[in-house]
Design an enzyme around this catalytic site. Structure first.
Site, PDB file in Angstrom:
ATOM      1  N   ARG A  31     -81.231  -5.849 -31.874  1.00  0.00           N
ATOM      2  CA  ARG A  31     -81.662  -4.790 -32.925  1.00  0.00           C
ATOM      3  C   ARG A  31     -81.070  -3.405 -32.243  1.00  0.00           C
ATOM      4  O   ARG A  31     -81.399  -2.428 -32.474  1.00  0.00           O
ATOM      5  CB  ARG A  31     -83.044  -4.273 -33.214  1.00  0.00           C
ATOM      6  CG  ARG A  31     -83.648  -5.594 -34.026  1.00  0.00           C
ATOM      7  CD  ARG A  31     -84.859  -5.207 -34.882  1.00  0.00           C
ATOM      8  NE  ARG A  31     -85.261  -6.034 -35.614  1.00  0.00           N
ATOM      9  CZ  ARG A  31     -86.286  -7.182 -35.192  1.00  0.00           C
ATOM     10  NH1 ARG A  31     -86.746  -6.910 -33.823  1.00  0.00           N
ATOM     11  NH2 ARG A  31     -86.748  -7.905 -35.785  1.00  0.00           N
ATOM     12  N   HIS A  67     -55.438   2.188 -45.158  1.00  0.00           N
ATOM     13  CA  HIS A  67     -56.308   0.677 -45.105  1.00  0.00           C
ATOM     14  C   HIS A  67     -55.802  -0.219 -46.211  1.00  0.00           C
ATOM     15  O   HIS A  67     -55.900  -1.427 -46.124  1.00  0.00           O
ATOM     16  CB  HIS A  67     -57.989   1.152 -45.477  1.00  0.00           C
ATOM     17  CG  HIS A  67     -58.703   1.779 -44.152  1.00  0.00           C
ATOM     18  ND1 HIS A  67     -59.671   2.399 -44.292  1.00  0.00           N
ATOM     19  CD2 HIS A  67     -58.288   1.628 -42.921  1.00  0.00           C
ATOM     20  CE1 HIS A  67     -60.102   2.775 -43.075  1.00  0.00           C
ATOM     21  NE2 HIS A  67     -59.247   2.328 -42.049  1.00  0.00           N
ATOM     22  N   ARG A  87     -66.890  14.994 -41.690  1.00  0.00           N
ATOM     23  CA  ARG A  87     -66.383  13.789 -40.833  1.00  0.00           C
ATOM     24  C   ARG A  87     -65.230  13.073 -42.008  1.00  0.00           C
ATOM     25  O   ARG A  87     -64.260  12.295 -41.233  1.00  0.00           O
ATOM     26  CB  ARG A  87     -67.283  12.684 -40.364  1.00  0.00           C
ATOM     27  CG  ARG A  87     -66.702  11.971 -39.519  1.00  0.00           C
ATOM     28  CD  ARG A  87     -67.821  11.158 -38.466  1.00  0.00           C
ATOM     29  NE  ARG A  87     -67.187   9.941 -37.716  1.00  0.00           N
ATOM     30  CZ  ARG A  87     -67.812   9.228 -36.990  1.00  0.00           C
ATOM     31  NH1 ARG A  87     -69.005   9.456 -36.709  1.00  0.00           N
ATOM     32  NH2 ARG A  87     -66.929   8.053 -36.069  1.00  0.00           N
ATOM     33  N   LYS A 104     -62.620  15.509 -31.996  1.00  0.00           N
ATOM     34  CA  LYS A 104     -63.330  14.124 -32.621  1.00  0.00           C
ATOM     35  C   LYS A 104     -64.907  14.512 -32.213  1.00  0.00           C
ATOM     36  O   LYS A 104     -65.843  14.320 -32.873  1.00  0.00           O
ATOM     37  CB  LYS A 104     -63.179  12.875 -31.868  1.00  0.00           C
ATOM     38  CG  LYS A 104     -64.061  11.741 -32.308  1.00  0.00           C
ATOM     39  CD  LYS A 104     -63.178  11.149 -33.550  1.00  0.00           C
ATOM     40  CE  LYS A 104     -64.155  10.026 -34.220  1.00  0.00           C
ATOM     41  NZ  LYS A 104     -63.563   8.570 -34.374  1.00  0.00           N
ATOM     42  N   HIS A 116     -52.671  -0.307 -37.196  1.00  0.00           N
ATOM     43  CA  HIS A 116     -53.578   0.788 -37.988  1.00  0.00           C
ATOM     44  C   HIS A 116     -52.780   2.092 -37.869  1.00  0.00           C
ATOM     45  O   HIS A 116     -52.927   2.601 -38.684  1.00  0.00           O
ATOM     46  CB  HIS A 116     -54.917   0.723 -37.121  1.00  0.00           C
ATOM     47  CG  HIS A 116     -55.712   1.693 -37.843  1.00  0.00           C
ATOM     48  ND1 HIS A 116     -56.476   1.755 -39.058  1.00  0.00           N
ATOM     49  CD2 HIS A 116     -56.277   3.031 -37.358  1.00  0.00           C
ATOM     50  CE1 HIS A 116     -57.388   2.584 -39.036  1.00  0.00           C
ATOM     51  NE2 HIS A 116     -56.992   3.470 -38.166  1.00  0.00           N
ATOM     52  N   ASN A 145     -60.611  10.801 -42.049  1.00  0.00           N
ATOM     53  CA  ASN A 145     -60.057   9.707 -42.822  1.00  0.00           C
ATOM     54  C   ASN A 145     -58.581  10.181 -43.485  1.00  0.00           C
ATOM     55  O   ASN A 145     -58.134   9.509 -44.196  1.00  0.00           O
ATOM     56  CB  ASN A 145     -60.693   9.254 -43.835  1.00  0.00           C
ATOM     57  CG  ASN A 145     -61.687   7.812 -43.316  1.00  0.00           C
ATOM     58  OD1 ASN A 145     -61.012   6.927 -43.180  1.00  0.00           O
ATOM     59  ND2 ASN A 145     -62.828   8.412 -43.066  1.00  0.00           N
ATOM     60  N   HIS A 162     -56.081   7.522 -44.457  1.00  0.00           N
ATOM     61  CA  HIS A 162     -56.530   6.215 -44.370  1.00  0.00           C
ATOM     62  C   HIS A 162     -56.880   5.536 -45.580  1.00  0.00           C
ATOM     63  O   HIS A 162     -57.046   4.235 -45.474  1.00  0.00           O
ATOM     64  CB  HIS A 162     -58.028   6.576 -43.422  1.00  0.00           C
ATOM     65  CG  HIS A 162     -57.795   6.400 -41.901  1.00  0.00           C
ATOM     66  ND1 HIS A 162     -57.160   7.852 -41.295  1.00  0.00           N
ATOM     67  CD2 HIS A 162     -58.199   5.883 -40.849  1.00  0.00           C
ATOM     68  CE1 HIS A 162     -57.176   7.754 -40.032  1.00  0.00           C
ATOM     69  NE2 HIS A 162     -57.673   6.908 -39.723  1.00  0.00           N
TER      70      HIS A 162
HETATM   71  P1  NAD Z   1     -55.845  -2.948 -30.672  1.00  0.00           P
HETATM   72  O1  NAD Z   1     -57.387  -3.068 -30.154  1.00  0.00           O
HETATM   73  O2  NAD Z   1     -55.516  -4.123 -31.579  1.00  0.00           O
HETATM   74  O3  NAD Z   1     -54.976  -2.851 -29.574  1.00  0.00           O
HETATM   75  C1  NAD Z   1     -53.459  -3.006 -29.548  1.00  0.00           C
HETATM   76  C2  NAD Z   1     -52.865  -4.019 -28.776  1.00  0.00           C
HETATM   77  O4  NAD Z   1     -52.819  -3.264 -27.578  1.00  0.00           O
HETATM   78  C3  NAD Z   1     -53.517  -5.560 -28.594  1.00  0.00           C
HETATM   79  O5  NAD Z   1     -52.772  -6.349 -28.605  1.00  0.00           O
HETATM   80  C4  NAD Z   1     -54.037  -5.181 -27.204  1.00  0.00           C
HETATM   81  O6  NAD Z   1     -54.196  -6.255 -26.553  1.00  0.00           O
HETATM   82  C5  NAD Z   1     -53.195  -4.459 -26.462  1.00  0.00           C
HETATM   83  N1  NAD Z   1     -53.576  -3.511 -25.326  1.00  0.00           N
HETATM   84  C6  NAD Z   1     -54.677  -2.819 -25.449  1.00  0.00           C
HETATM   85  N2  NAD Z   1     -54.704  -1.977 -24.412  1.00  0.00           N
HETATM   86  C7  NAD Z   1     -53.621  -2.296 -23.565  1.00  0.00           C
HETATM   87  C8  NAD Z   1     -53.292  -1.901 -22.329  1.00  0.00           C
HETATM   88  N3  NAD Z   1     -53.703  -1.087 -21.550  1.00  0.00           N
HETATM   89  N4  NAD Z   1     -51.927  -2.460 -21.790  1.00  0.00           N
HETATM   90  C9  NAD Z   1     -51.385  -3.275 -22.718  1.00  0.00           C
HETATM   91  N5  NAD Z   1     -51.742  -3.933 -23.846  1.00  0.00           N
HETATM   92  C10 NAD Z   1     -52.866  -3.219 -24.217  1.00  0.00           C
HETATM   93  O7  NAD Z   1     -55.610  -1.921 -31.505  1.00  0.00           O
HETATM   94  P2  NAD Z   1     -56.027  -0.419 -31.479  1.00  0.00           P
HETATM   95  O8  NAD Z   1     -54.661   0.546 -32.135  1.00  0.00           O
HETATM   96  O9  NAD Z   1     -56.351   0.056 -30.127  1.00  0.00           O
HETATM   97  O10 NAD Z   1     -57.151  -0.293 -32.658  1.00  0.00           O
HETATM   98  C11 NAD Z   1     -57.058  -0.187 -34.065  1.00  0.00           C
HETATM   99  C12 NAD Z   1     -58.584  -0.842 -34.366  1.00  0.00           C
HETATM  100  O11 NAD Z   1     -59.317   0.464 -34.253  1.00  0.00           O
HETATM  101  C13 NAD Z   1     -58.383  -1.110 -36.045  1.00  0.00           C
HETATM  102  O12 NAD Z   1     -59.336  -2.138 -35.994  1.00  0.00           O
HETATM  103  C14 NAD Z   1     -58.984   0.179 -36.505  1.00  0.00           C
HETATM  104  O13 NAD Z   1     -59.632   0.196 -37.693  1.00  0.00           O
HETATM  105  C15 NAD Z   1     -60.166   0.799 -35.435  1.00  0.00           C
HETATM  106  N6  NAD Z   1     -60.289   2.095 -35.668  1.00  0.00           N
HETATM  107  C16 NAD Z   1     -61.678   2.336 -35.401  1.00  0.00           C
HETATM  108  C17 NAD Z   1     -61.939   3.685 -35.400  1.00  0.00           C
HETATM  109  C18 NAD Z   1     -63.597   3.888 -35.381  1.00  0.00           C
HETATM  110  O14 NAD Z   1     -63.920   5.187 -35.199  1.00  0.00           O
HETATM  111  N7  NAD Z   1     -64.564   2.949 -34.914  1.00  0.00           N
HETATM  112  C19 NAD Z   1     -61.034   4.824 -35.313  1.00  0.00           C
HETATM  113  C20 NAD Z   1     -59.697   4.546 -35.357  1.00  0.00           C
HETATM  114  C21 NAD Z   1     -59.530   3.048 -35.663  1.00  0.00           C
HETATM  115  N1  GLY Z   2     -61.923   7.355 -37.293  1.00  0.00           N
HETATM  116  C1  GLY Z   2     -62.538   8.238 -38.069  1.00  0.00           C
HETATM  117  C2  GLY Z   2     -63.957   8.586 -37.727  1.00  0.00           C
HETATM  118  O1  GLY Z   2     -64.283   8.227 -36.719  1.00  0.00           O
HETATM  119  O2  GLY Z   2     -64.806   9.070 -38.578  1.00  0.00           O
END
Ligand code: NAD
Ligand code: GLY
Length: 376
Positions: free
Chosen positions: A134, A265, A254, A240, A278, A258, A261
């Site tokens: 939880r 998406h 907030r 942010k 992404h 997006n 997005h």
């Molecule tokens: P990712 O986590 O897939 O990382 C991208 C690639 O880079 C991966 O292959 C990883 O292994 C590699 N990598 C990571 N760090 C590295 C480093 N320092 N050196 C070498 N390689 C490295 O992709 P991302 O772009 O970081 O994240 C995208 C994800 O984030 C999506 O799923 C998206 O939906 C999510 N997201 C979430 C939020 C949120 O608010 N929670 C906001 C934006 C995006």
């Molecule tokens: N990435 C959009 C949010 O965190 O609200």
């Protein structure tokens, strides 16, 4: 790209802290080179004990050892949980393997979960932290630019459903974010560009002065100039933090984060997770949002041109993949901003002024998508 893993803390590198103000759930984002491998900095925030350290095969090969060593020096024993790498693994099956590890390792309610990776690892480890027993303490060590400027901050955690991005998740704030810009030294160029999409996004939504800074500085950012990167990460985190503090649960403001997005998406799901990054989907999606805003008379054509130019300068795609209009509408209809069947979109009423609205002419959306699909 420099393939050498980060060295230990650069003792004299400037470190900046941005606070996310959420009353008893407030936390610092510590930004600087070496902050994730500095035992003193870790010890300042984490109590001695055990912690589950969730990472991916790719990031783990680079950074599990130095980060675990720094944690150990701070009195924190890391229990590693190494997941397959990539968006296509952000699902129930892989999340379940995290729970298998936590059970096997007898992690309890006080065992923090630390995410060491990009947004995929951060979102999955965060959802595990939100739901395991939880809810347990959560720490983010983002290793991509995208994760440092966006996903590690704000407490959104999620996994994908085959029919929709980030459909299953929870809000669960971290207690600490260590944004170590030295970790970006090994990031592939394509991933660096993907992160810049979210950086540009802040300017388009709420900060034209930042846009003015970004335009001439994108070449420095692409060249990984440390001062430029530090500025972009800090300014993005300030935005942010401000938005999340004002609207943690996305009741209004907030939603503007997006921008691009809903289209983005749809692209990610439509072409198959992991095919478009992404950030790439957000870039092409934001151009569509700008084009629709212009069609509605809310944005000048010259500003649409500027939006395109900014993403192109960051080496990001500005045109979406080919998809039938019905597929676009179907996918966009699953968006979390949909209310009563109406697709609500983040659009621009001038650069730096994003609004979320369902009050637009659906024919204008159809026309924008038709043009994108090559039917216009
Ligand atoms: P990712 O986590 O897939 O990382 C991208 C690639 O880079 C991966 O292959 C990883 O292994 C590699 N990598 C990571 N760090 C590295 C480093 N320092 N050196 C070498 N390689 C490295 O992709 P991302 O772009 O970081 O994240 C995208 C994800 O984030 C999506 O799923 C998206 O939906 C999510 N997201 C979430 C939020 C949120 O608010 N929670 C906001 C934006 C995006
Ligand atoms: N990435 C959009 C949010 O965190 O609200």
């Amino acid at each position: 790209m420099n393939a050498a893993p980060a060295s230990n803390a650069a003792a004299h590198a400037p470190v900046e802290t941005v606070q996310v103000a959420l009353e008893d759930r407030s936390y610092p984002i510590v930004i600087g080179r070496g902050v994730a491998t500095d035992p003193a900095r870790i010890a300042a925030h984490l109590k001695p004990g055990r912690a589950a350290l969730v990472t991916s095969e790719v990031v783990g090969a680079l950074y599990l050892e130095p980060v675990a060593a720094a944690l150990a020096a701070a009195g924190v024993e890391a229990v590693p949980v190494v997941l397959p790498d990539g968006e296509q693994h952000k699902n129930w099956q892989v999340l379940n393997t995290v729970f298998d590890h936590l059970i096997e390792q007898r992690c309890d309610r006080r065992t923090p979960i630390i995410a060491l990776g990009g947004g995929v690892i951060g979102d999955m480890a965060g959802f595990a932290a939100a739901t395991w027993q939880r809810g347990v303490p959560f720490v983010q060590i983002p290793t991509t630019l995208l994760a440092q400027v966006d996903s590690s901050v704000g407490g959104k955690t999620a996994i994908n459903h085959p029919q929709g991005k980030n459909m299953i998740g929870a809000f669960h704030q971290p207690m600490l974010v260590l944004a170590d810009t030295a970790l970006l030294d090994t990031l592939p160029d394509r991933e660096l560009s993907a992160g810049l999409a979210e950086v540009i996004k802040y300017g388009l939504i709420r900060d034209t002065a930042f846009l003015d800074w970004l335009e001439p500085n994108l070449p420095r950012l692409l060249a990984r100039d440390p001062a430029a990167l530090a500025h972009a990460v800090r300014r993005s985190c300030e935005h942010k933090a401000e938005v999340v503090a004002a609207d943690e649960r996305e009741a209004g403001l907030r939603e503007t984060l997006n921008l691009g997005h809903t289209f983005g998406h749809a692209i990610e799901t439509g072409v198959g997770y992991g095919s478009w990054l992404h950030g790439e989907a957000v870039a092409a999606g934001t151009v569509l949002a700008a084009e629709l805003s212009a069609r509605l008379g809310w944005l000048d054509e010259s500003d649409v041109g500027r939006v395109r130019r900014l993403f192109a300068l960051a080496r990001l795609p500005v045109d979406p993949p080919a998809m039938p209009i019905e597929r676009w509408i179907d996918l966009m209809g699953h968006d979390k901003k949909v209310r009563g069947g109406r697709i609500r979109l983040v659009l621009m009423q001038g650069l730096g002024r994003a609004v979320t609205t369902g009050d637009y002419d659906p024919a204008a959306l159809q026309a924008t998508l038709a043009l994108a699909a090559g039917h216009g």
